[in-house]
Structures are given as C-alpha cells and as structure tokens.
Design a protein around this motif. Structure first.
Motif, PDB file in Angstrom:
ATOM      1  N   ASN A 101       9.416   8.845   6.173  1.00 13.57           N
ATOM      2  CA  ASN A 101       8.271   8.075   6.643  1.00 13.57           C
ATOM      3  C   ASN A 101       6.970   8.585   6.037  1.00 13.57           C
ATOM      4  O   ASN A 101       6.833   9.770   5.754  1.00 13.57           O
TER       5      ASN A 101
ATOM      6  N   SER B 224       2.495   8.016   6.335  1.00 13.58           N
ATOM      7  CA  SER B 224       1.454   7.552   7.248  1.00 13.58           C
ATOM      8  C   SER B 224       0.921   6.202   6.790  1.00 13.58           C
ATOM      9  O   SER B 224       1.073   5.807   5.625  1.00 13.58           O
ATOM     10  N   ASP B 225       0.276   5.476   7.703  1.00 16.76           N
ATOM     11  CA  ASP B 225      -0.345   4.198   7.362  1.00 16.76           C
ATOM     12  C   ASP B 225      -1.383   4.382   6.261  1.00 16.76           C
ATOM     13  O   ASP B 225      -1.516   3.542   5.359  1.00 16.76           O
ATOM     14  N   GLU B 226      -2.109   5.491   6.327  1.00 15.33           N
ATOM     15  CA  GLU B 226      -3.141   5.744   5.320  1.00 15.33           C
ATOM     16  C   GLU B 226      -2.525   5.931   3.935  1.00 15.33           C
ATOM     17  O   GLU B 226      -3.021   5.383   2.939  1.00 15.33           O
ATOM     18  N   GLU B 227      -1.439   6.703   3.857  1.00 20.67           N
ATOM     19  CA  GLU B 227      -0.770   6.898   2.570  1.00 20.67           C
ATOM     20  C   GLU B 227      -0.251   5.578   2.021  1.00 20.67           C
ATOM     21  O   GLU B 227      -0.353   5.293   0.821  1.00 20.67           O
ATOM     22  N   TRP B 228       0.320   4.782   2.915  1.00 21.96           N
ATOM     23  CA  TRP B 228       0.871   3.496   2.500  1.00 21.96           C
ATOM     24  C   TRP B 228      -0.242   2.578   1.980  1.00 21.96           C
ATOM     25  O   TRP B 228      -0.111   1.978   0.906  1.00 21.96           O
TER      26      TRP B 228
END
Length: 702
Positions: A359, A361-365
């Motif tokens: 998984n 993080s949303d930020e990385e994505w």
C-alpha cells in the motif's frame, strides 16, 4: 501440507486482486547495472507444486509434488534442463516437506508420515538413507497437533540445521551437523520462509508485529539466540539465499540483492524483462553469477505450469517498447513476461510507479499521477499505457489513445464472433475503443425472487420502496458510501468530460444522494456472510461460484436484478486491466503485437476475472463445473451447475456499460457526502459543495 501453503498464497493474491485501486509499494530508484538474457527449460506437466529450489554441483534440486500428493526430490541439469527424480527411499505415506544439502553433498529432508509424526532424514551422495531422527520429542505440541502447520528447513555453512514451523507464530529448532538437537527459538511473527545467507547463516523471514511487513532474522548458533538488529524487508513476495549478495528479495516486479548488513536492496532485474512469470517463484545464484529461476504460470483451471530459466549476462538487441503502469496487476506482468520471452523483434520495458502488493499513501499516489501527467504534457509519452488506475475519458478526450478498433479490423487472426462483442461496445467511447482488457467482473445486484419477483431491472424508486418495506439494512454488501460510489462509477450522466461540465447540483444527483443516505450497512455484509436474511445483495460478479452461492442462499430463487436505473435492466462491467496504445508512439504496430495478446484465448484463461473470449469462457466454466477452478478453495462447498453457467453467460452477454473510475473525483464527492450522511449538513448543501469542488477538479484536468 504444501498444497495448503499454495492455497494460502493464492488467497493472498485474491485479497490483493480486489484492492486494486491504490496498491503498490515504494519505487526503487536504482537501475539494473547489467542486462540478462534467459534460456528456458520446461518442467514435466505432472509436477503440480514446487516448494524449494537449491543448487549443488551445477544442478538444480527441487522438492516436487504431483496431483496425487506424491512428493519427491528431483535434480535438473542447468545446461540442458534434463529432469531426473532422485531415487531416495521413503516409507509409505511419507510426505517430503522440505530439504537441504550440506557441505559434503548429503541431503537432509524433513518429512511427515501418515500418522502425523515428523522426522529428519539424511541421505548420502549416493542417495542411500543413512540416518533418521525422530522429531516427536523436539517439536512443540502446538506444531505437531495442528493440521495447519507449515514446515521449512535450511542449513548454514557449517551444516547446522534449522527446522522452522509456521503455526500462529514462528517456532525454530536447531540441530548440529550430526542431527543432534541443540536448542529452540520462538518469534511472535508469522513465518514466511527460511534461507541460507551469502555469509552462511540461517535466516528466518517472519512478519513484523503489525503482520503487514517482514523482518529477516538470523540465528546466532554460538549464543543460542537470534542475532540483534534484524533486517527490515517491508512487504515482500519471496526471499532467497545468496552468494554474491547476502540474500535476494523479490516483489511482484523485480529482484533485489542485499549486501551483508544492508537495510536496502539494489535492483538486479525485472521479472517481465526476463520473460519470467511471478507465480510460485524460486531463485538461486550460481557461483559464476548466473541466476536460476523457477517460476510458474497459472490459469483459472487451477493448473500451475512450471519452467526453469537460466539467466546470463548479455545484450538484448530487440526494439524496446516503453510501457507505464501506476501499478501493474499480475496478469499484466504475466502478459509482458510472455511477450518478452517469445517475441523476436520487440521487447516491452515496463515501468511501474508502485509494484503491486504494498500500500501507498494517498499523497504518494496523487504525486505519481501528477508526475505521469506532467511527463505526458511534456511529450514524454510511453508507447503503451496501462490505464487501469487512470481516468480513461480524460486521456481519450485529449486524443492520447489510439482507436483499437482499427487494429482489430486489420488483424486477420481476430474474429469478433469469437467474443462477447457487447464487452467491446461497453468499453468504447464515442464509437472508439481506447483500450483492451482481458477479463471483467460485473457490477450488479442479485435478489431473492420470492421477495422481489423475477422481473429484471429496477429503479431508484423501487429500491427505496424495498428499503421502506424490508428495512434499511435489507441489502447486503451495501452502505451509504459504497452505494454512492457504485452509482458514480456506473452513471455517465453526471460528468461530461468532453465539455468539462458536471451536474452534481442537479435534481437527479440530489435524489441519488438522499437515497444513499437512507441505506444502512447490512449485518450480512462481507465474504462468507449468511445471505439468506437479505432480500438482495450487491456483487462484483467474477465467478459462477457466486451465482451458485446465491442460488443456495435463496433456495433456488435467485434473480440477477441489476443496478437501479431509469432505463431498464442494468449491469456494468469492471475491466480487469485497461491497456491502450499511445497515439504518438513510433512503434504502433509493435505495440499492437503486445496489446492483442490480452485478447488471446490462452491469456484470457489465465486472467482472474471472467474471460469474454467465448472459448476461454467455456473452458473456465467447465473447469468450475468439474471442481478444478482456481476459485474452488474459496467456495469450498460450492457446486456449479450448467444452470449457473447459462445464467453467467446471459449476464455477461447483457452488459452494455463499463465502470469508469476517477478516483480523485470520487474521493472529493465521497468526502463531502460523508457530512450529509453524518447529518451535519443538508443534502442541498452537500450537493452544492460537491458541485463546486468537482467543477474545479474537472477544469484542472481539461
């Protein structure tokens, strides 16, 4: 015992399969320093499972299992792939669990007999049995009494032996080179495997306390303890001992070598570059720097087909086709691997921002999506785009994707009559085909026809009446948030990507939002739940086993009623992958040679969802009827009938719309809707806030 291990691995894969939206793990910055070329040899089809690969005297030794659960050791020539069973003599009904080879060439094997007893056996270099150690007085009762224990074995450079058991936590038992018991160790984490490191130590790989990541512990024989400072591995698909490197770790896309004491690995090669599949992988390194890799490909008929590859340093002169994926699912990696192994002119260079199983993080994505879009805007566009986690309408409207109907029309080997042609229609946009997929699930609802009748299709008003009469939690696998998300993905009237307009303050959406707010999560939600108490259930149907499950729960009264809609019976497909060709590619013909493989019967049989090649569909359905499906272990009591298959066929042939996800837009909508669901703002206020934020986001994408 090893069949259980295989099934657990498949279950983990399936768990990953249905969390595809933002899966992956941290990108490695290192690039492979040298190229490798591979030579391949087939393993006999009778081999159904392999649990260990070791190298000795230029031969690969493997622990094999056949369909009738016969287990044995075999030796494979590195030079020509010659496969020979070793004439080791075991007592009747003895199962070989794992093995090791000591510095003198003797084989040690840990075995389990029919009565549940464990033993450690030694065979000399002539394959004669010379010693047997009864393990009943050494192994913990927890291990010997559990039918779910898994046993692994490794040896250090001095011939000391470690037998490790996975049984809730990790149990390790140490023996000297003569088979005399020394001491035991425990670790709270769940065991994955054991190895011998390049430094000659015994390594034990087990989960960290969060059970989501792994540590590598090494055994301190002198102090009868674990060495301090284990190596943190993060998430990993496999771990193997080394020689040039201390050990090797592989994930869904690449192999990394770790030097002694290092907490970070260096990229050695990508699986797909080498033409290697990543099912049940085993790796060993030869003294001359070559690698021996054992890998399997699988399909929905639950058959693993093994091959062994010998990787040598060399140069690949084929034309490279660039391909980018945010995170490539296993069927994409397999397709790339198969293509790179067989195509003589082209090679796919697959770049993943986040390989599959960890998984982020949303930020990385979000940063990865921004990075990819920035490259595309600047003209750095790959030949092939994996659109599986991207908003296809945006890329289509910008003219970035080829219309693949043209390529299908000009391909003499592809006949549209061989497919459920409506699937192509469903994924088309403006009469053009922006991508190819290999399999689909079907977003729909199944109902108890004795409660809701046998007519197909229903409206939002019909759904609301059911909730009023049967209870707000009468539909399983559904909540306010999940229902809204499903309807957003299957409703193309709320966003016009061509004009950049959206309509989230419209009466249509407000009605939808109000209805979503009434739905309460059912106590019957989730896999394995008792469905009989619900009058209907939402499902992403990927197997006829699901149809059979509902038929049993509803006592034969199953009706695939579809999603609520104003225009009749309505089911939507969710493609397993979305592979498109860049309109600016210089090698479009070569790119098509790869993309077309997703339409081939053999590949669609190997994907995880429903194949829409009719021949592949028939093969997969017959395997399910015969009990040979890859899903059999998940639905252990399920029995597929021809009636289930025909209903599945009717369902697949009736879909006319594809799920189109825009994760960032959905996140905006669901975030604002949650305030309405919590009762802190009105439905009108929520709709206006959604409209404002969504309009801004859509304009940014245009």
């Amino acid at each position: 015992m090893k069949m259980l291990q295989r099934n657990i691995s498949m279950l983990c894969l399936i768990a990953m399969l249905f969390s595809m939206t933002a899966c992956g793990h941290n990108t490695k910055d290192e690039e492979a320093p040298e190229s490798y070329v591979a030579s391949f040899f087939d393993i006999p089809d009778s081999v159904t499972y392999i649990s260990r690969l070791l190298i000795s005297d230029n031969k690969a030794y493997v622990c094999c299992q056949e369909g009738n659960e016969v287990s044995y050791l075999a030796a494979i020539s590195i030079d020509n792939g010659d496969f020979q069973k070793l004439p080791l003599v075991f007592e009747d009904s003895t199962v070989l669990l794992d093995f090791g080879i000591d510095q003198h060439g003797s084989i040690w094997a840990v075995c389990k007999d029919n009565a549940g007893g464990y033993s450690l056996k030694k065979f000399d270099s002539s394959n004669a049995a010379v010693q047997s150690v009864d393990l009943s007085s050494v192994l913990d009762a927890t291990v010997t009494s559990s039918s779910g224990s898994e046993i692994f074995m490794s040896m250090d450079a001095e011939g000391n032996i470690c037998i490790a058991a996975k049984c809730g936590s990790t149990y390790a038992y140490l023996f000297d080179s003569n088979g005399e018991f020394l001491f035991d160790l425990n670790y709270d984490g769940n065991l994955m495997t054991t190895i011998t490191t390049g430094e000659g130590q015994i390594g034990v790989c087990a989960t960290t306390t969060d059970r989501a990541n792994y540590n590598l512990l090494t055994v301190d024989i002198d102090n009868k303890d674990w060495h301090k400072d284990p190596t943190y591995l993060g998430t990993t698909a496999g771990l193997f001992g080394g020689s040039t490197s201390n050990f090797y770790l592989f994930d869904s896309s690449s192999l990394y070598g770790y030097s002694a004491g290092a907490q970070k690995g260096n990229l050695v090669f990508n699986w797909s570059d080498m033409g290697l599949n990543t099912s049940d992988v085993h790796v060993c390194e030869l003294e001359d720097g070559r690698f021996v890799v054992l890998a399997a490909s699988s399909n929905q008929t639950s058959v693993l087909s093994y091959e062994i590859g010998v990787l040598s340093k060399g140069k690949d002169n084929r034309t490279e086709l660039s391909m980018v994926s945010l995170t490539a699912n296993p069927s994409v990696v397999q397709a790339v691997s198969d293509f790179n192994k067989t195509n003589k002119e082209y090679k796919i260079e697959l770049t993943e921002y986040f390989p599959y199983e960890q998984n982020v993080s949303d930020e990385e994505w979000d940063n990865a999506v921004l990075n990819l879009n920035t490259k595309i805007i600047s003209g750095d566009i790959p030949d092939i785009l994996d659109m599986s986690n991207l908003s296809v309408p945006i890329y289509h409207n910008k003219g970035l994707l080829e219309d693949l109907y043209t390529y299908i029309k000009n391909d003499s080997e592809i006949n549209m009559d061989d497919y459920f042609a409506n699937v192509f229609d469903a994924i088309s946009i403006d009469g053009k085909l922006p991508y190819i997929t290999n399999g689909v699930s079907i977003s729909t609802m199944l109902a108890n026809s004795s409660a809701l009748g046998e007519s197909g299709g229903w409206t939002l008003d019909s759904l609301e009446k059911v909730l009023e009469t049967s209870g707000l939690n009468s539909i399983s696998n559904l909540s306010s948030t999940s229902f809204l998300e499903i309807m957003l993905q299957t409703n193309d009237s709320l966003v016009d990507w061509a004009s950049g307009e959206c309509f989230f303050n419209s009466p249509e959406f407000i009605e939808l939002l109000e209805l979503a707010g009434k739905i309460q999560e059912s106590s019957q939600s989730g896999f394995g739940a008792d469905l009989s108490a619900a009058v209907a259930s939402y499902e992403a149907v990927y197997s006829a086993y699901q149809i059979a499950q509902y038929r049993d729960s509803y006592k034969g009264n199953v009706n695939v009623i579809g999603l609520p809609s104003s225009h009749g019976e309505y089911h939507a497909i969710k493609p397993e992958v979305k592979i498109g060709i860049s309109s600016s590619s210089k090698y479009k013909d070569g790119a098509w040679e790869f993309v077309r493989t997703f339409l081939m019967k053999e590949h669609q049989e190997s994907c995880y969802l429903l194949p829409f090649h009719k021949g592949a569909f028939d093969t997969v359905m017959q395997a399910a009827i015969n009990g040979n499906s890859m899903w059999t272990f998940l639905y252990e009591d399920g029995k597929i009938t021809q009636e289930d298959v025909e209903l599945m066929r009717t369902l697949l042939s009736s879909v006319s719309y594809a799920v189109n996800e825009s994760q960032n837009l959905e996140d905006i909508i669901l975030e604002e809707a949650s305030e309405f669901f919590a009762g802190t703002i009105s439905v009108q206020e929520a709709a206006e806030k959604i409209q404002s934020r969504a309009s801004l986001y859509i304009k940014e994408q245009m």
